[in-house]
Design a protein around this motif. Structure first.
Motif, PDB file in Angstrom:
ATOM      1  N   VAL A  24       0.942  -0.975  -0.128  1.00 36.30           N
ATOM      2  CA  VAL A  24      -0.111   0.145   0.026  1.00 36.30           C
ATOM      3  C   VAL A  24       1.207   1.380  -0.445  1.00 36.30           C
ATOM      4  O   VAL A  24       0.590   2.027  -0.596  1.00 36.30           O
ATOM      5  CB  VAL A  24      -1.166   0.142   1.034  1.00 36.30           C
ATOM      6  N   PHE A  25       2.319   1.141   0.767  1.00 30.61           N
ATOM      7  CA  PHE A  25       2.906   2.501   0.758  1.00 30.61           C
ATOM      8  C   PHE A  25       3.550   2.543  -0.294  1.00 30.61           C
ATOM      9  O   PHE A  25       3.529   3.512  -1.163  1.00 30.61           O
ATOM     10  CB  PHE A  25       4.294   1.724   1.476  1.00 30.61           C
ATOM     11  N   ILE A  26       3.983   1.485  -1.706  1.00 26.90           N
ATOM     12  CA  ILE A  26       4.656   1.611  -2.564  1.00 26.90           C
ATOM     13  C   ILE A  26       3.363   2.328  -3.965  1.00 26.90           C
ATOM     14  O   ILE A  26       3.505   3.386  -4.374  1.00 26.90           O
ATOM     15  CB  ILE A  26       4.795   1.209  -3.593  1.00 26.90           C
ATOM     16  N   GLY A  27       2.527   1.556  -3.760  1.00 26.90           N
ATOM     17  CA  GLY A  27       1.175   1.762  -4.612  1.00 26.90           C
ATOM     18  C   GLY A  27       0.285   3.439  -4.439  1.00 26.90           C
ATOM     19  O   GLY A  27       0.595   4.352  -5.304  1.00 26.90           O
ATOM     20  N   SER A  28       0.691   4.019  -2.900  1.00 31.15           N
ATOM     21  CA  SER A  28      -0.094   5.276  -3.083  1.00 31.15           C
ATOM     22  C   SER A  28       0.933   6.124  -3.213  1.00 31.15           C
ATOM     23  O   SER A  28       1.283   7.329  -3.482  1.00 31.15           O
ATOM     24  CB  SER A  28      -0.826   5.750  -1.222  1.00 31.15           C
ATOM     25  N   LEU A  29       2.127   6.023  -2.817  1.00 37.84           N
ATOM     26  CA  LEU A  29       2.662   6.566  -2.672  1.00 37.84           C
ATOM     27  C   LEU A  29       3.086   6.907  -4.722  1.00 37.84           C
ATOM     28  O   LEU A  29       3.823   8.500  -4.584  1.00 37.84           O
ATOM     29  CB  LEU A  29       4.611   6.732  -2.387  1.00 37.84           C
ATOM     30  N   THR A  30       3.629   5.813  -5.471  1.00 39.08           N
ATOM     31  CA  THR A  30       3.376   6.055  -6.926  1.00 39.08           C
ATOM     32  C   THR A  30       2.104   7.316  -7.185  1.00 39.08           C
ATOM     33  O   THR A  30       2.789   8.184  -8.288  1.00 39.08           O
ATOM     34  CB  THR A  30       3.245   4.943  -7.380  1.00 39.08           C
ATOM     35  N   VAL A  31       1.158   7.201  -7.098  1.00 36.32           N
ATOM     36  CA  VAL A  31       0.433   8.256  -7.166  1.00 36.32           C
ATOM     37  C   VAL A  31       0.604   9.554  -6.994  1.00 36.32           C
ATOM     38  O   VAL A  31       0.244  10.556  -7.174  1.00 36.32           O
ATOM     39  CB  VAL A  31      -1.160   7.353  -7.167  1.00 36.32           C
ATOM     40  N   PHE A  32       0.713   9.770  -5.493  1.00 37.26           N
ATOM     41  CA  PHE A  32       1.290  10.780  -5.381  1.00 37.26           C
ATOM     42  C   PHE A  32       2.482  11.228  -5.756  1.00 37.26           C
ATOM     43  O   PHE A  32       2.102  13.044  -6.369  1.00 37.26           O
ATOM     44  CB  PHE A  32       2.389  11.108  -4.099  1.00 37.26           C
ATOM     45  N   ILE A  33       3.465  10.914  -5.945  1.00 41.07           N
ATOM     46  CA  ILE A  33       4.623  10.888  -6.623  1.00 41.07           C
ATOM     47  C   ILE A  33       3.709  11.359  -8.027  1.00 41.07           C
ATOM     48  O   ILE A  33       4.360  12.911  -8.964  1.00 41.07           O
ATOM     49  CB  ILE A  33       5.525  10.265  -7.111  1.00 41.07           C
ATOM     50  N   ARG A  34       3.238  10.503  -9.614  1.00 41.18           N
ATOM     51  CA  ARG A  34       2.663  11.387 -10.578  1.00 41.18           C
ATOM     52  C   ARG A  34       1.926  12.152 -10.251  1.00 41.18           C
ATOM     53  O   ARG A  34       2.197  13.188 -11.374  1.00 41.18           O
ATOM     54  CB  ARG A  34       1.784   9.596 -11.050  1.00 41.18           C
ATOM     55  N   LEU A  35       1.290  12.439  -9.521  1.00 38.18           N
ATOM     56  CA  LEU A  35      -0.136  13.678  -9.402  1.00 38.18           C
ATOM     57  C   LEU A  35       0.703  15.237  -8.615  1.00 38.18           C
ATOM     58  O   LEU A  35       0.351  15.951  -9.086  1.00 38.18           O
ATOM     59  CB  LEU A  35      -1.185  12.963  -8.811  1.00 38.18           C
TER      60      LEU A  35
END
Lengths: 351, 236, 211
Positions: free
Chosen positions: A297-308
């Motif tokens: 979950v950490f990786i998934g949400s961090l990915t989205v935060f970096i993308r957005l």
């Protein structure tokens, strides 16, 4: 010689699973993705994959000789590193830079820490992060998928002389007379112009991107095959995907024109490849079940935060590397209680 | 940081002693060479890491920084050595800092007078020489106990060792990052610079690579001497 | 103890003063040469220059002892006619302030050149500010016409996204270095807003080089 995994307490496995058996299966699972990459981007992608794999194997061989421990090439893990690295690089990436990435990835990401089992981070991503920092222009130069003549000619930047600047591909792309080619990946289109490519194109991999990251559905299928054969921990990829989708959902609900849909988030960029084949790296991920979910979950949400919200278009690489870095910490937080030991509550801990 | 190889005994000193006839380390080649290799400030004792990582993105910056530090090291060492019998133990650090700061200020002016471009490139790191542990370390461990001439020689060796270390980082980073050395292009205009080498992480990568090389050489030498003297090598 | 410390402090003081006395003229000379080179690079046709300062009260005064403020250099052609003036401005970029010197041509009321004096922008991206030929074209005729009052620019200088420049007072950003480009726009706007009204007011005194 196969290296056995020694498991002494229950569950008692009927058959010894050795490291090289697991690794070989991962390689098998990656082969369809490689085949699609070559089908999609042609000869350049093939050369890219061969280069990264070859250099990775050579680097591993060299360092295992230096360390006088005997060769560890035969455990297949370095082949995975090489293939994964090739799949995450743009198809027209100059081969000499790919070789640098493979060398740095295996040397700095793996050999210096003591080889397989001791590496803190995923070696393929260490290599990619290095070339991202060293050659930021080349690694964000994309070429169109399914270019005509891709099986007979190379993307001009592929065969750049070592240490030289790659030839610009813009003229070559213009010569292909492709309609609707904007030079941007779906992620960049979404981020800067808020245009989403059709979901089906994105999921099937009919778009531009790194050589092996576009075909989300194919990657999903290959990953599922591995998960059913119990060669990877299914909790990690599923929680990466869940983390990414659930993080993207509220933003999309807030402003659907500005922010991507959750399914676009799942199908675009390297998220699928990263979730199934890189975040799930056995060495660099937490060992406990609860830890695996937190890590995912950490990786998934961090990915989205970096993308957005980050300066970069794609964030999965740094998200996984950061996840790898906190992995041991998550492991130690989530140690299961020993059977029979009562959990200490606040009352009981105070005499 | 102990000078184990020198027979130091500052305990028996009392009152001003003749400066050039003190019983301390005799001047040998080792007095000079130690700082270059065996006790290289960057690669062995790992002091002064801050300028080592920060201003070695080109050879000329590395050279400027190294020579400035050497100047401060030698001159402040000399003054401390001359004054060593008058400086009370209780305020020695304060005294050293004042002396070092004086020469750092002078270097600051000198660099501005020589080249404003270099001054701009080195930035705050010129002023930060004052807190460079190499200089205070030399002052405390050597200059405060030794005669003038050995101090001069030893400081010069250490300073040149530091300069060499910075240059070895600076040249690699400039060649890979910019394709040039001392500003002269080596590979023509088509060279693809490795951006990361000019940025701070490049300093860590190159420092690590050099240390690996030097440690490997040292280990190999130790193993060879051990093997030739009949002792079983401990590595394996 | 006190005597020793006092002695050391005295020696230090003397040495520092001595060094300052010796190097101050050399440093001033280097500064002068550097400035001259910058100005003449920015205004290639210039043969001579006069130094001014924009003081805190908003007046243009000849540079000299005791005059402080932002420097403005008026450059003259060989025939003694005013060529352009340099004005300086600052904008915050990706990694700290970007300080830029611009050449202002009163004839066309526009900025005709730029030179980055100080920037910490990322090498490879932000440092294109001084090298990217397409970006530099922005500063060949950047409109700085004053409004009716003559107190501010009619159209503030703004940086727009790459490829969307439509008006002469806009700056077309470098693709991939938008923040640095924006810093440059802010610097241009700051410089022009401050200096252009004053220069236009005092233009009569500047037009030709006094003999």
């Amino acid at each position: 010689m196969p290296r056995p995994i020694e498991i002494r307490t229950s569950p008692h496995l009927k058959r010894a699973i050795s490291v090289d058996r697991i690794m070989r299966n991962v390689v098998f699972a990656l082969l369809p993705i490689c085949a699609f990459a070559v089908f999609q981007f042609g000869l350049s992608a093939l050369l890219l994959l061969l280069t990264t794999t070859g250099v990775a194997i050579a680097t591993e061989w060299f360092f295992s000789r230096m360390s006088e421990r005997g060769s560890t090439v035969s455990d297949w893990s370095v082949v995975i590193t090489g293939i994964l690295l090739g799949l995450t690089l743009p198809p027209g990436f100059p081969l000499w830079m790919a070789a640098v990435a493979a060398f740095v990835g295996v040397a700095l990401g793996k050999a210096f820490f003591g080889g397989l089992g001791y590496n803190v981070m995923n070696p393929a991503l260490v290599g990619r992060a290095f070339v991202q920092a060293a050659f930021p222009v080349a690694i964000t130069t994309w070429t169109p998928a399914f270019a005509p003549g891709r099986f007979v000619e190379l993307i001009p930047s592929t065969l750049t002389m070592p240490f030289m600047r790659p030839e610009p591909v813009a003229d070559w792309v213009a010569g292909l007379n492709l309609d609707a080619w904007t030079g941007a990946t779906p992620l960049a289109l979404q981020k800067f112009q808020h245009i989403e490519v059709p979901l089906l194109d994105n999921a099937l991999g009919l778009v531009a991107g790194s050589s092996g990251e576009t075909a989300s559905l194919l990657i999903l299928a290959c990953g599922l095959w591995l998960a059913f054969r119990r060669m990877l921990d299914w909790r990690i990829p599923l929680s990466v995907m869940a983390g990414a989708a659930l993080t993207a959902l509220p933003f999309w609900l807030m402003d659907g024109n500005l922010y991507p849909t959750p399914w676009f988030v799942l199908c675009s960029g390297g998220l699928m490849l990263g979730a199934w084949f890189m975040a799930s790296d056995m060495v660099a991920s937490p060992v406990t079940a609860r830890g695996a979910v937190i890590y995912g979950v950490f990786i998934g949400s961090l990915t989205v935060f970096i993308r957005l919200f980050g300066g970069l278009v794609e964030g999965i690489m740094y998200a996984i590397l950061l996840g790898n870095a906190v992995g041991p910490l998550i492991s130690s937080w989530t140690q299961p209680r020993i059977y029979g030991v009562v959990k200490k509550t606040r009352e009981s801990s105070q005499p | 940081m102990a000078e184990s190889s020198t027979p130091t005994s500052s305990a028996g000193k009392s009152g001003p002693a003749p400066i050039l006839f003190d019983r301390e380390e005799n001047l040998t080649a080792d007095t000079f060479l130690r700082g270059l290799w065996k006790e290289n400030p960057v690669f062995v004792t790992m002091l002064g890491m801050c300028p080592t990582l920060a201003v070695t993105n080109s050879a000329i910056n590395a050279l400027g920084m190294g020579l400035s530090t050497t100047f401060v090291l030698v001159v402040s060492g000399a003054l401390i050595s001359l004054l060593r019998n008058w400086i009370p133990k209780q305020v020695r650090i304060a005294s050293y800092i004042v002396i070092i700061a004086t020469f750092v200020t002078i270097v600051d002016y000198l660099i501005q007078a020589v080249s404003l471009e270099l001054y701009a490139a080195l930035g705050a790191f010129i002023q930060l020489i004052v807190v460079n542990c190499i200089i205070l370390g030399r002052a405390e461990a050597y200059a405060s106990k030794q005669r003038l001439v050995p101090t001069l020689v030893n400081s010069l060796g250490t300073g040149l060792g530091f300069t060499l270390a910075l240059l070895s980082l600076g040249t690699v980073r400039e060649i890979l990052g910019n394709g040039s050395i001392l500003g002269i292009p080596l590979f023509g205009s088509d060279f693809q610079g490795w951006l990361v080498m000019i940025l701070p992480p490049g300093g860590f990568f190159v420092l690590g690579a050099w240390m690996m090389l030097f440690n490997w050489l040292r280990l190999r030498k130790e193993r060879r001497t051990a093997a030739s003297s009949g002792v079983t090598a401990h590595a394996g | 103890m006190l005597r020793t410390l006092g002695g050391i402090a005295t020696i230090s003081g003397l040495l520092v003063v001595l060094a300052d006395q010796l190097t101050a003229p050399m440093i001033a000379e280097k500064q002068r040469i550097l400035t001259e080179r910058l100005v003449f690079q920015l205004v290639p046709n210039a043969a001579a220059k006069r130094d001014f300062m924009i003081t805190a009260e908003g007046r243009l005064e000849a540079a000299g002892e005791g005059v402080t403020g932002d420097p403005v250099y008026a450059t003259y052609r060989a025939d003694g006619r005013l060529e352009a003036l340099t004005i300086t401005g600052e904008g915050s970029g990706y990694a700290g302030p970007v300080r830029v010197m611009f050449a202002y041509d009163p004839d066309c009321a526009c900025i005709v050149g730029s030179k980055v004096l100080k920037s910490n922008e990322t090498p490879g991206f932000g440092d294109k500010l001084g090298t990217d030929p397409d970006f530099l074209k922005n500063f060949e005729a950047l409109d700085t016409t004053l409004d009716a009052d003559g107190r501010a620019l009619a159209n503030p200088i703004v940086t727009v996204k790459h490829g969307t420049k439509t008006a002469p007072w806009q700056i077309d950003a470098i693709s991939g270095a938008t923040i640095s480009s924006r810093a440059m726009g802010k610097a241009a706007n700051a410089a022009a807003q401050r200096a252009v009204p004053i220069i236009q007011r005092e233009l009569a005194n500047l037009l030709s080089q006094p003999k």
